[in-house]
Design a protein around this motif. Structure first.
Motif, PDB file in Angstrom:
ATOM      1  N   ASN A   1       0.851  -1.308   0.128  1.00 58.53           N
ATOM      2  CA  ASN A   1       0.012   0.188  -0.146  1.00 58.53           C
ATOM      3  C   ASN A   1       0.852   1.524  -0.029  1.00 58.53           C
ATOM      4  O   ASN A   1       0.488   2.342  -0.570  1.00 58.53           O
ATOM      5  N   TRP A   2       2.124   1.147   0.406  1.00 51.18           N
ATOM      6  CA  TRP A   2       2.952   2.498   0.457  1.00 51.18           C
ATOM      7  C   TRP A   2       3.290   2.784  -1.072  1.00 51.18           C
ATOM      8  O   TRP A   2       3.412   3.736  -1.580  1.00 51.18           O
ATOM      9  N   GLY A   3       3.487   1.554  -1.911  1.00 52.37           N
ATOM     10  CA  GLY A   3       3.785   1.712  -3.288  1.00 52.37           C
ATOM     11  C   GLY A   3       2.789   2.258  -3.967  1.00 52.37           C
ATOM     12  O   GLY A   3       2.721   3.064  -4.807  1.00 52.37           O
ATOM     13  N   ILE A   4       1.420   1.774  -3.782  1.00 53.84           N
ATOM     14  CA  ILE A   4       0.020   1.875  -4.475  1.00 53.84           C
ATOM     15  C   ILE A   4      -0.327   3.541  -4.170  1.00 53.84           C
ATOM     16  O   ILE A   4      -0.289   4.327  -4.936  1.00 53.84           O
ATOM     17  N   GLY A   5       0.035   3.735  -2.758  1.00 53.52           N
ATOM     18  CA  GLY A   5      -0.177   5.290  -2.457  1.00 53.52           C
ATOM     19  C   GLY A   5       0.845   6.251  -3.091  1.00 53.52           C
ATOM     20  O   GLY A   5       0.320   7.231  -3.839  1.00 53.52           O
TER      21      GLY A   5
END
Lengths: 349, 334
Positions: free
Chosen positions: B147-151
């Motif tokens: 989710n860090w990458g997604i965000g």
């Protein structure tokens, strides 16, 4: 008081009893009695049958832990449904014009939100409990005023209050989950003696107290009289409006109590309290079939709440989709409503 | 100023790099999957509790069904319960599930503060707990998209699309849900370095249920408040159902110059991204079915005595106007 005491039971309660003791009475009364017996016996038989089937087929069903779980899981809905039952008793059981409190689920949501918000703001459990119960009571007071002072039909009055209360909850929580934890809340959601959740004891204790008041005191008899025969009750000098107002205050308090239970069960206040409304109404209406004379009773409502709870639990244990539960519930309601309507028609004929 | 532009370009390059990395990782994962089938993983004779917060969205339905199928494929018996987005039901089901003493419980989504006490009780009852998209200390392993990458990917795409300046409207109703919080924090982290980008206050609260209608209403109101074109550049939400409502509201109001951004890869939103005239600019697609399968395979690995990492990441794919066709094909949609 002393004068009306013998009068009320005669008007409200003993008519049925008289019918029952006159053996072989012909005509509609006899048919009604038979039908009543069948419906009541049928409902209990279905309940017992369901329990037996689950005990035999579903692993873990007949364990103290599981039964305790079901009791605990039914606590919030049970407390709300019992509050609603009191309003129905005092307002009469006509679904449209009689007593009903549609604001109960929203009340629980707001009371829970008040509790969680106070707890998050650093207040102790005492303040938070007072806040939740006070919120519930205040909502009950608004309902009572709208119904008895303004003379609005409870269905509409409480519908309006429901929307106001749900709106207030949104304002307070911004539609987010407000977590809350304290020793009191953990104790309430923990397991109690014999591996049965504390919430189960709360439900049983609460039912016991309310049932004792409603079903075994003069106050309770008058409550039934006010709901079933308001004119007769008024003629007998009973303050009908005060009783109705009192029933809304009580159900408001039940909403506040359910709010506290909900905060402990869900470790905070969460969104979607409104989802509880229909199941609670259904539980209270279904409770009628679990009473001796097909009237709303506190114990009948408890049985109804547990019946629904056991159905959901058994279905999960049997690995059957829980979507079937609402179908079964709906079917039962349809049965109850049509049966009571038919019985009522026979009586009037 | 030049610094700003340069850093913007760097970020854009970075974005491309991460996209490439994602594809590479995805291919690697596919290879890993075929290998797993031959791994001899088995759940024979095991009862696996599968609990979900709901199945009313594409994401959770896919993940939920994939879990059930994977348990069956590995010879186990799934006990699957769906809380229909009702926290009370979710807790009751978990409680009953714990009483059923399955060999493992896999929890898909859910508000952490609500479910964590019950995951703890499961752990105390010696039932191994696994999670999908729930960062709980009581879970042995959490299968999740990064989710860090997604965000970060979504935020960089947004900032570069609007040229590094302008007002953005943000839906932030589910900060209590860990993946949403991470994505939101990443947006804030990126925006921090673009001083001309402003998040419009107050932020909007997306709701469940009636997410689409509610987002439509809220965006319509915002558009009335900011009537001049260009006064709003983009709308961001941590998932793509509010994005759907927002996109519809923009189309209805004729404000298609505003772009919308979301996460989850719901088919209807990917279709909008694919439509060149739609304001839907980008949607980061997770691979929900793959998440479900990975979680169940992790259960099998754990029960076979393997040690698992805290988190297993399944790559996500950013779909924008340029590559949406390719991403949809990869997800098996359309």
């Amino acid at each position: 008081m002393l004068v009306d005491a013998p009068y009320i039971p005669a008007s409200a309660l003993e008519i049925e009893a008289q019918k029952a003791v006159e053996p072989g009475r012909p005509g509609p009364a006899f048919g009604r009695r038979l039908a009543t017996l069948a419906l009541r016996g049928g409902a209990l038989a279905v309940f017992v049958g369901v329990l037996v089937v689950f005990s035999v087929t579903a692993p873990f069903f007949l364990t103290i832990g599981n039964i305790g779980n079901v009791l605990g899981q039914s606590a919030i809905a049970g407390v709300l449904a019992i509050g609603l039952t009191i309003v129905i008793i005092a307002g009469g059981s006509n679904v449209v014009t009689g007593g009903i409190d549609l604001s109960l689920a929203a009340n629980m949501g707001l009371s829970a939100a008040v509790y969680a918000s106070l707890a998050q703001a650093g207040h102790g459990d005492g303040v938070a409990i007072a806040g939740a119960l006070g919120t519930g009571l205040a909502i009950g007071a608004v309902n009572a005023a709208a119904v008895t002072l303004a003379g609005i039909v409870p269905l509409l009055a409480t519908l309006a209050v429901m929307n106001v209360v749900a709106g207030l909850e949104l304002v307070l929580t911004q539609n987010t989950v407000v977590p809350a934890s304290s020793e009191f809340l953990s104790a309430l959601s923990a397991g109690g003696p014999f591996g049965i959740p504390v919430l189960a004891y709360v439900l049983l204790g609460f039912t016991l107290v309310v049932a004792a008041i409603v079903q075994y005191t003069p106050l309770g008899l008058r409550l039934y009289a006010v709901g079933a025969f308001p004119d007769a009750a008024r003629a007998a000098g009973l303050p009908v409006k005060s009783f109705v107002a009192g029933s809304f205050l009580t159900s408001g308090l039940c909403g506040g109590l359910a709010g506290i239970l909900s905060v402990s069960y869900l470790s905070g206040s969460t969104t979607g309290a409104g989802d509880m409304l229909l199941p609670v109404v259904v539980t209270a209406l279904l409770g009628t079939v679990f009473s001796r004379r097909l009237v709303p009773t506190v114990t009948g409502t408890l049985l109804s709440a547990l019946f629904v709870g056991f159905l959901i639990n058994g279905f999960q244990l049997l690995n059957i989709s829980s979507t079937l539960v609402s179908g079964v519930q709906g079917l039962l309601i349809l049965l109850v409503v049509s049966a009571t309507t038919l019985l009522g028609r026979k009586e009037n004929a | 100023m030049t610094d700003d532009i340069r850093s913007g370009v760097n970020r854009r390059n970075l974005l491309k790099l991460t996209a490439v990395a994602g594809v590479v990782a995805g291919t690697g994962l596919l290879a890993a999957r075929t290998a797993a089938a031959e791994d001899g993983l088995s759940l024979k004779g095991k009862r696996i509790g599968i609990s979900t917060a709901g199945t009313d969205h594409f994401f959770d339905l896919q993940a939920y069904n994939a879990q059930i199928e994977e348990v069956k494929r590995l010879g186990g018996e799934p006990i699957a319960v769906d809380a229909s987005r009702n926290d009370g039901k979710l807790v009751s089901q978990l409680q009953t599930l714990i009483a059923q003493k399955p060999d493992a419980i896999v929890q898909l989504l859910g508000t952490l503060s609500v479910i964590d006490p019950w995951l703890k009780k499961a752990r105390e009852a010696d039932i191994p707990v696994f999670t999908i998209d729930v960062g709980s200390v009581n879970s042995i392993n959490n299968s999740t998209s990064d989710n860090w990458g997604i965000g970060k990917d979504l935020a960089l795409q947004l900032v570069s699309d609007i040229g590094g300046e302008g007002n953005i409207v943000v839906f932030n109703g589910f900060y209590g849900v860990t993946p949403c919080a991470i994505r939101y924090d990443q947006l804030v982290n990126v925006v921090k370095y673009f001083p001309k980008v402003q998040i419009v206050q107050p932020e909007l609260r997306d709701v469940i249920p009636n997410t689409v209608q509610d987002a439509f209403t809220q965006i319509t109101a915002i558009l009335a408040k900011y009537p001049e074109k260009g006064s709003i550049k983009a709308i961001w939400s941590a998932w793509d159902i509010p994005q759907l409502g927002a996109t519809q509201a923009l189309a209805a109001a004729g404000r298609t110059e505003i772009r919308t951004y979301g996460v989850d890869g719901s088919p209807e939103v990917l279709q909008l991204v694919a439509d060149p005239n739609s304001p839907a600019a980008a949607d980061v697609a997770q691979q929900p079915a793959e998440l479900g399968r990975v979680a169940i395979r992790n259960v099998a690995r754990y029960l076979a005595g393997e040690t698992l990492p805290r988190e297993t990441y399944v790559p996500a794919l950013l779909a924008n106007k340029q590559n949406v066709g390719e991403v949809s094909r990869k997800l098996g949609i359309g």
